[in-house]
Structure formats: C-alpha cells, structure tokens
Design a protein around this motif. Structure first.
Motif, PDB file in Angstrom:
ATOM      1  N   UNK A 144       0.862  -1.175   0.000  1.00 19.10           N
ATOM      2  CA  UNK A 144       0.000   0.000   0.000  1.00 19.10           C
ATOM      3  C   UNK A 144       0.901   1.229   0.000  1.00 19.10           C
ATOM      4  N   UNK A 145       0.643   2.149  -0.919  1.00 20.17           N
ATOM      5  CA  UNK A 145       1.454   3.364  -1.060  1.00 20.17           C
ATOM      6  C   UNK A 145       0.570   4.582  -0.914  1.00 20.17           C
ATOM      7  N   UNK A 146       1.063   5.544  -0.174  1.00 26.36           N
ATOM      8  CA  UNK A 146       0.307   6.772   0.051  1.00 26.36           C
ATOM      9  C   UNK A 146       0.119   7.573  -1.239  1.00 26.36           C
ATOM     10  N   UNK A 147       1.065   7.420  -2.176  1.00 28.57           N
ATOM     11  CA  UNK A 147       1.005   8.193  -3.416  1.00 28.57           C
ATOM     12  C   UNK A 147       1.545   7.381  -4.591  1.00 28.57           C
ATOM     13  N   UNK A 148       1.210   7.831  -5.785  1.00 29.94           N
ATOM     14  CA  UNK A 148       1.768   7.241  -7.006  1.00 29.94           C
ATOM     15  C   UNK A 148       3.284   7.375  -6.990  1.00 29.94           C
ATOM     16  N   UNK A 149       3.769   8.547  -6.571  1.00 32.38           N
ATOM     17  CA  UNK A 149       5.205   8.781  -6.556  1.00 32.38           C
ATOM     18  C   UNK A 149       5.925   7.778  -5.657  1.00 32.38           C
ATOM     19  N   UNK A 150       5.354   7.462  -4.508  1.00 32.57           N
ATOM     20  CA  UNK A 150       5.968   6.485  -3.602  1.00 32.57           C
ATOM     21  C   UNK A 150       6.009   5.101  -4.254  1.00 32.57           C
ATOM     22  N   UNK A 151       4.956   4.737  -4.955  1.00 27.81           N
ATOM     23  CA  UNK A 151       4.919   3.435  -5.633  1.00 27.81           C
ATOM     24  C   UNK A 151       5.968   3.377  -6.742  1.00 27.81           C
ATOM     25  N   UNK A 152       6.065   4.426  -7.525  1.00 30.35           N
ATOM     26  CA  UNK A 152       7.028   4.477  -8.632  1.00 30.35           C
ATOM     27  C   UNK A 152       8.458   4.391  -8.104  1.00 30.35           C
ATOM     28  N   UNK A 153       8.729   5.029  -6.992  1.00 39.15           N
ATOM     29  CA  UNK A 153      10.079   4.973  -6.404  1.00 39.15           C
ATOM     30  C   UNK A 153      10.404   3.579  -5.881  1.00 39.15           C
ATOM     31  N   UNK A 154       9.401   2.834  -5.457  1.00 37.92           N
ATOM     32  CA  UNK A 154       9.621   1.547  -4.795  1.00 37.92           C
ATOM     33  C   UNK A 154       9.744   0.374  -5.768  1.00 37.92           C
ATOM     34  N   UNK A 155       8.855   0.299  -6.748  1.00 37.66           N
ATOM     35  CA  UNK A 155       8.872  -0.860  -7.642  1.00 37.66           C
ATOM     36  C   UNK A 155      10.022  -0.752  -8.641  1.00 37.66           C
ATOM     37  N   UNK A 156      10.475  -1.893  -9.110  1.00 33.34           N
ATOM     38  CA  UNK A 156      11.645  -1.936  -9.985  1.00 33.34           C
ATOM     39  C   UNK A 156      11.230  -2.107 -11.447  1.00 33.34           C
ATOM     40  N   UNK A 157      11.912  -1.369 -12.339  1.00 36.25           N
ATOM     41  CA  UNK A 157      11.574  -1.456 -13.766  1.00 36.25           C
ATOM     42  C   UNK A 157      11.626  -2.876 -14.323  1.00 36.25           C
ATOM     43  N   UNK A 158      12.585  -3.684 -13.879  1.00 35.23           N
ATOM     44  CA  UNK A 158      12.685  -5.053 -14.395  1.00 35.23           C
ATOM     45  C   UNK A 158      11.415  -5.844 -14.075  1.00 35.23           C
ATOM     46  N   UNK A 159      10.834  -5.611 -12.906  1.00 31.96           N
ATOM     47  CA  UNK A 159       9.592  -6.286 -12.535  1.00 31.96           C
ATOM     48  C   UNK A 159       8.407  -5.764 -13.341  1.00 31.96           C
ATOM     49  N   UNK A 160       8.431  -4.468 -13.631  1.00 34.41           N
ATOM     50  CA  UNK A 160       7.386  -3.891 -14.477  1.00 34.41           C
ATOM     51  C   UNK A 160       7.469  -4.504 -15.877  1.00 34.41           C
ATOM     52  N   UNK A 161       8.690  -4.621 -16.400  1.00 30.88           N
ATOM     53  CA  UNK A 161       8.886  -5.214 -17.730  1.00 30.88           C
ATOM     54  C   UNK A 161       8.404  -6.665 -17.764  1.00 30.88           C
ATOM     55  N   UNK A 162       8.549  -7.360 -16.638  1.00 32.04           N
ATOM     56  CA  UNK A 162       8.094  -8.751 -16.555  1.00 32.04           C
ATOM     57  C   UNK A 162       6.583  -8.862 -16.369  1.00 32.04           C
TER      58      UNK A 162
ATOM     59  N   UNK B  62      11.685   5.151 -14.577  1.00 26.44           N
ATOM     60  CA  UNK B  62      11.201   4.881 -15.919  1.00 26.44           C
ATOM     61  C   UNK B  62       9.857   4.150 -15.864  1.00 26.44           C
ATOM     62  N   UNK B  63       9.056   4.491 -14.877  1.00 23.69           N
ATOM     63  CA  UNK B  63       7.795   3.783 -14.659  1.00 23.69           C
ATOM     64  C   UNK B  63       6.650   4.792 -14.656  1.00 23.69           C
ATOM     65  N   UNK B  64       5.573   4.421 -15.309  1.00 21.61           N
ATOM     66  CA  UNK B  64       4.361   5.232 -15.310  1.00 21.61           C
ATOM     67  C   UNK B  64       3.217   4.388 -14.756  1.00 21.61           C
ATOM     68  N   UNK B  65       2.413   5.007 -13.913  1.00 23.05           N
ATOM     69  CA  UNK B  65       1.202   4.367 -13.390  1.00 23.05           C
ATOM     70  C   UNK B  65       0.039   5.303 -13.702  1.00 23.05           C
ATOM     71  N   UNK B  66      -0.962   4.762 -14.386  1.00 26.68           N
ATOM     72  CA  UNK B  66      -2.128   5.586 -14.728  1.00 26.68           C
ATOM     73  C   UNK B  66      -3.385   4.723 -14.720  1.00 26.68           C
ATOM     74  N   UNK B  67      -4.527   5.385 -14.784  1.00 29.57           N
ATOM     75  CA  UNK B  67      -5.807   4.676 -14.816  1.00 29.57           C
ATOM     76  C   UNK B  67      -5.881   3.757 -16.028  1.00 29.57           C
ATOM     77  N   UNK B  68      -6.345   2.537 -15.811  1.00 30.99           N
ATOM     78  CA  UNK B  68      -6.615   1.618 -16.908  1.00 30.99           C
ATOM     79  C   UNK B  68      -8.103   1.620 -17.254  1.00 30.99           C
TER      80      UNK B  68
END
Length: 119
Positions: A16-34, A64-70
């Motif tokens: 659980x992340x308080x903000x999008x920015x906190x989530x983007x800082x935490x998750x890793x691009x390699x995992x996003x790519x996977x 290098x990660x973007x999170x937006x509404x799907x």
C-alpha cells in the motif's frame, strides 16, 4: 485516480502506497517489464503500470515507470476487497480481528491498510 494505491505482486501479495510517486520509487523497472504487478486505486479502479521508455536500461536510478488509470469507472472493487482482507489478516500485530476485517467496507479496508503503507 484516487490515492492511496495498492500494488500487488501476485494475487494476494500487496503493498500500500500513500502516493503514485511512492509506488514508482519503490517498484523496480525489471519487474514492471516482466508484468508481475497489478495495481488499484483506493476506489477499486484498475491501474496500468508500464515502462515510460522501454528502450531505457531496466537497472539504474532513472525512474522509468508510469502508473495511470486503466479504466475510467472503478470496476475491480471486489478484487481489491479480497486483496485488502487477505493483507490485513496477514499483518502480524493486528489491531482488528479477522471478523472485523470481513465486515469492513472498501473505504474502511483502505484506511486500515494505509496504516501499514510501504515507504
């Protein structure tokens, strides 16, 4: 999108992340790519998590990660309720009982889960 956001790695492993920015800082691009993440906003809206520039290296300090509404209208409340109930029931020092967790609304689950946010 309404914060906080919940990012899942697998069906019931949530952060659980308080903000999008906190989530983007935490998750890793390699995992996003996977493609291992599923994300929700606090209203049960599915989020899209992707590499902003897929040509950039997957390792390093560049964000290098973007999170937006799907989706425009939240339609994944049921999934998010299941995720948050499992998350709260697995917390080591629970301030509420499993029975109380089962009776909580989505908004109450989000508020309770935010007490265990990932920084």
């Amino acid at each position: 999108m309404k914060e906080p956001v919940i990012i899942c790695e697998g069906p019931l492993d949530a952060d659980v992340f308080e903000s999008i920015q906190a989530a983007v800082r935490y998750i890793e691009p390699v995992d996003v790519a996977d493609g291992i993440f599923t994300g929700y906003d606090s209203e049960g809206r599915l989020l899209e998590i992707f590499l902003t520039d897929p040509t950039k290296p997957l390792y390093g300090r560049d964000i290098n990660i973007t999170i937006k509404d799907a989706e425009k209208v939240p339609s994944h409340q049921g999934e998010l309720i299941c995720v948050l109930r499992h998350f709260l029931k697995s917390v080591q020092k629970k301030p509420v009982s499993d029975k109380q967790v089962d009776a909580m609304s989505l908004a109450e689950l989000v508020d309770e889960a935010l007490k265990y946010k990932t920084d």
